[in-house]
Design an enzyme around this catalytic site. Structure first.
Site, PDB file in Angstrom:
ATOM      1  N   GLU A  47      -0.312  -1.998  -2.992  1.00  0.00           N
ATOM      2  CA  GLU A  47      -1.705  -1.612  -2.840  1.00  0.00           C
ATOM      3  C   GLU A  47      -2.172  -1.651  -1.394  1.00  0.00           C
ATOM      4  O   GLU A  47      -1.529  -2.247  -0.531  1.00  0.00           O
ATOM      5  CB  GLU A  47      -2.587  -2.504  -3.698  1.00  0.00           C
ATOM      6  CG  GLU A  47      -2.404  -3.966  -3.449  1.00  0.00           C
ATOM      7  CD  GLU A  47      -2.979  -4.780  -4.603  1.00  0.00           C
ATOM      8  OE1 GLU A  47      -4.180  -5.017  -4.568  1.00  0.00           O
ATOM      9  OE2 GLU A  47      -2.234  -5.162  -5.509  1.00  0.00           O
ATOM     10  N   CYS A  60      -5.695  -1.253   5.441  1.00  0.00           N
ATOM     11  CA  CYS A  60      -4.864  -2.442   5.281  1.00  0.00           C
ATOM     12  C   CYS A  60      -3.617  -2.012   4.499  1.00  0.00           C
ATOM     13  O   CYS A  60      -3.724  -1.439   3.420  1.00  0.00           O
ATOM     14  CB  CYS A  60      -5.676  -3.479   4.514  1.00  0.00           C
ATOM     15  SG  CYS A  60      -4.754  -4.940   4.077  1.00  0.00           S
ATOM     16  N   CYS A  67       6.006 -10.919  -2.498  1.00  0.00           N
ATOM     17  CA  CYS A  67       6.135 -11.731  -1.289  1.00  0.00           C
ATOM     18  C   CYS A  67       6.846 -13.021  -1.674  1.00  0.00           C
ATOM     19  O   CYS A  67       6.707 -13.494  -2.801  1.00  0.00           O
ATOM     20  CB  CYS A  67       4.742 -12.052  -0.738  1.00  0.00           C
ATOM     21  SG  CYS A  67       4.756 -13.011   0.788  1.00  0.00           S
ATOM     22  N   CYS A  71       2.146 -18.695  -1.024  1.00  0.00           N
ATOM     23  CA  CYS A  71       0.900 -19.403  -0.681  1.00  0.00           C
ATOM     24  C   CYS A  71       0.085 -19.652  -1.953  1.00  0.00           C
ATOM     25  O   CYS A  71      -0.011 -18.786  -2.830  1.00  0.00           O
ATOM     26  CB  CYS A  71       0.080 -18.580   0.313  1.00  0.00           C
ATOM     27  SG  CYS A  71       0.943 -18.327   1.878  1.00  0.00           S
ATOM     28  N   CYS A  74      -2.829 -17.056  -3.026  1.00  0.00           N
ATOM     29  CA  CYS A  74      -2.611 -15.613  -2.891  1.00  0.00           C
ATOM     30  C   CYS A  74      -1.989 -14.998  -4.147  1.00  0.00           C
ATOM     31  O   CYS A  74      -1.112 -15.590  -4.773  1.00  0.00           O
ATOM     32  CB  CYS A  74      -1.711 -15.377  -1.684  1.00  0.00           C
ATOM     33  SG  CYS A  74      -1.328 -13.652  -1.380  1.00  0.00           S
ATOM     34  N   CYS A 293      -5.491  -9.633  -1.721  1.00  0.00           N
ATOM     35  CA  CYS A 293      -4.067  -9.266  -1.739  1.00  0.00           C
ATOM     36  C   CYS A 293      -3.429  -9.378  -3.112  1.00  0.00           C
ATOM     37  O   CYS A 293      -3.450 -10.431  -3.727  1.00  0.00           O
ATOM     38  CB  CYS A 293      -3.276 -10.219  -0.861  1.00  0.00           C
ATOM     39  SG  CYS A 293      -3.786 -10.228   0.803  1.00  0.00           S
TER      40      CYS A 293
HETATM   41  N1  SAH Z   1       1.721 -12.471   4.949  1.00  0.00           N
HETATM   42  C1  SAH Z   1       0.730 -12.217   5.942  1.00  0.00           C
HETATM   43  C2  SAH Z   1      -0.203 -11.070   5.671  1.00  0.00           C
HETATM   44  C3  SAH Z   1      -0.721 -10.862   4.298  1.00  0.00           C
HETATM   45  S1  SAH Z   1      -2.177 -11.579   3.707  1.00  0.00           S
HETATM   46  C4  SAH Z   1      -0.056 -13.473   6.208  1.00  0.00           C
HETATM   47  O1  SAH Z   1       0.165 -14.475   5.540  1.00  0.00           O
HETATM   48  O2  SAH Z   1      -0.851 -13.486   7.122  1.00  0.00           O
HETATM   49  C5  SAH Z   1      -3.508 -11.300   4.795  1.00  0.00           C
HETATM   50  C6  SAH Z   1      -4.465 -12.491   4.833  1.00  0.00           C
HETATM   51  O3  SAH Z   1      -5.144 -12.676   3.564  1.00  0.00           O
HETATM   52  C7  SAH Z   1      -3.754 -13.793   5.128  1.00  0.00           C
HETATM   53  O4  SAH Z   1      -4.497 -14.531   6.043  1.00  0.00           O
HETATM   54  C8  SAH Z   1      -3.759 -14.459   3.769  1.00  0.00           C
HETATM   55  O5  SAH Z   1      -3.569 -15.841   3.885  1.00  0.00           O
HETATM   56  C9  SAH Z   1      -5.107 -14.042   3.222  1.00  0.00           C
HETATM   57  N2  SAH Z   1      -5.270 -14.187   1.785  1.00  0.00           N
HETATM   58  C10 SAH Z   1      -4.349 -14.089   0.814  1.00  0.00           C
HETATM   59  N3  SAH Z   1      -4.887 -14.321  -0.401  1.00  0.00           N
HETATM   60  C11 SAH Z   1      -6.196 -14.557  -0.192  1.00  0.00           C
HETATM   61  C12 SAH Z   1      -7.295 -14.864  -1.052  1.00  0.00           C
HETATM   62  N4  SAH Z   1      -7.140 -14.945  -2.352  1.00  0.00           N
HETATM   63  N5  SAH Z   1      -8.513 -15.047  -0.482  1.00  0.00           N
HETATM   64  C13 SAH Z   1      -8.668 -14.943   0.856  1.00  0.00           C
HETATM   65  N6  SAH Z   1      -7.685 -14.657   1.718  1.00  0.00           N
HETATM   66  C14 SAH Z   1      -6.456 -14.475   1.202  1.00  0.00           C
END
Ligand code: SAH
Length: 307
Positions: A47, A60, A67, A71, A74, A293
């Site tokens: 997406e 974006c 992935c 985290c 996420c 994401c």
């Molecule tokens: N893997 C990379 C880029 C992808 S995510 C990274 O970790 O930076 C882009 C951003 O969105 C990252 O800062 C990630 O931590 C954040 N993110 C992911 N899930 C989220 C959520 N549910 N709410 C807010 N930010 C989120």
């Protein structure tokens, strides 16, 4: 189509272009933000989002299907990593949106790009670098790399390698906690690279590229949004050539974590500013269209939807 003669297949291949990514669903938010679901040639889906700002349109893009960073907040990593995207598939997301939005090679509908969709760009290093070089090609989309931000969860070794590529990309690092102990609770990658190693890699990036770096910091109620965290962040980052971008958690139903309240978010921002840091609280966009994401893909997988 192996039933067709080889010569005909070759002729078809020479004459027709099969796009690497096809838009199969578009969701439009009340604020104008659009979310796209792309189908790749092997049936996988990823997406992307298009956000409209006064200065241009930012897309974006995803760099991986799924992935493997895991985290805690996420949605992209819920089912682990499926595969890396090719450079063409990353670029294909932009070509598809540019075309869908009526853009041309001269008047592009996409002016800025952030690698903040699903996946960890530096975990798909070679294809990401190849994509970046292709993106800025004069005969192609010709998007300046100064208008591109790469976001990483903090793979310090790869940040150092990336600094040597000589690409003027904005580096963004998902910090999300001021110290290793807190960070390890929400980001498994924090066990591989310490905050100290990440900061040293960012300084290396700055000295080699002259570009200020950005830290993303997600505000999770009762986890990362307290006064002590704000103060620890100030001590950690004071005097560094960086900016802090605060993001209220976008709640993901499979995860139990809650977003910080607006009051708490503004109080956190105030403490950072009072401590002398350059910081902003990210505007919430597309919250009504599964903006975070991996949420849309997750829904697609769960519903087993057919397009
Ligand atoms: N893997 C990379 C880029 C992808 S995510 C990274 O970790 O930076 C882009 C951003 O969105 C990252 O800062 C990630 O931590 C954040 N993110 C992911 N899930 C989220 C959520 N549910 N709410 C807010 N930010 C989120």
């Amino acid at each position: 189509m192996s039933a067709l003669p080889k010569s005909l297949r070759e002729e078809l291949e020479n004459r027709f272009y099969t796009p690497p990514c096809e838009i199969v669903q578009t969701l439009v938010s009340a604020d104008g933000t659009k979310k796209f679901l792309f189908r790749l040639q092997d049936g996988n889906v990823v997406e992307g989002v298009l956000m409209k700002y006064k200065y241009g349109n930012t897309q974006c893009v995803s760099t991986q299907v799924g992935c493997r960073m895991g985290c805690a907040f996420c949605a992209s990593g819920l089912n682990g990593l499926v595969r890396n995207l090719t450079a063409g598939e990353i670029l294909g997301q932009i070509a598809a949106v540019n075309a869908a939005e009526g853009g041309t090679a001269d008047a592009r509908a996409v002016t800025n790009v952030v690698l903040m969709g699903s996946g960890e760009p530096l975990d798909n290093y070679d294809n990401t670098v190849r994509f970046l070089k292709n993106l800025s090609e004069k005969g192609g989309l010709n998007i300046s790399l100064r208008n591109v931000s790469l976001s990483t969860c903090g793979l310090a070794d790869k940040i150092r390698r990336f600094a040597d590529e000589g690409l003027p990309v904005n580096l963004t690092v998902s910090l999300h906690a001021p110290d290793d102990e807190e960070r390890q609770k929400i980001m498994p990658v924090a066990k591989r690279f310490s905050v100290k190693e990440i900061l040293a890699a960012c300084d290396d990036y700055f000295s080699k590229t002259g570009r200020r770096y950005i830290f993303e910091y997600v505000l999770i109620a009762g986890e990362t949004d307290g006064k002590a965290s704000a103060d620890a962040l100030v001590s950690l980052l004071k005097g560094k050539p960086c900016h802090v971008n605060l993001i209220r958690l976008n709640e993901v139903k499979e995860r139990k974590l809650l977003a910080a309240t607006d009051k708490q978010a503004y109080a956190f921002l105030g403490r950072l500013e009072h401590g002398g840091l350059s910081a902003t609280l990210r505007r919430r966009m597309g919250a009504d269209i599964e903006g975070a994401c991996g949420q849309l893909r997750q829904k697609y997988i769960e519903n087993g939807e057919e397009f």
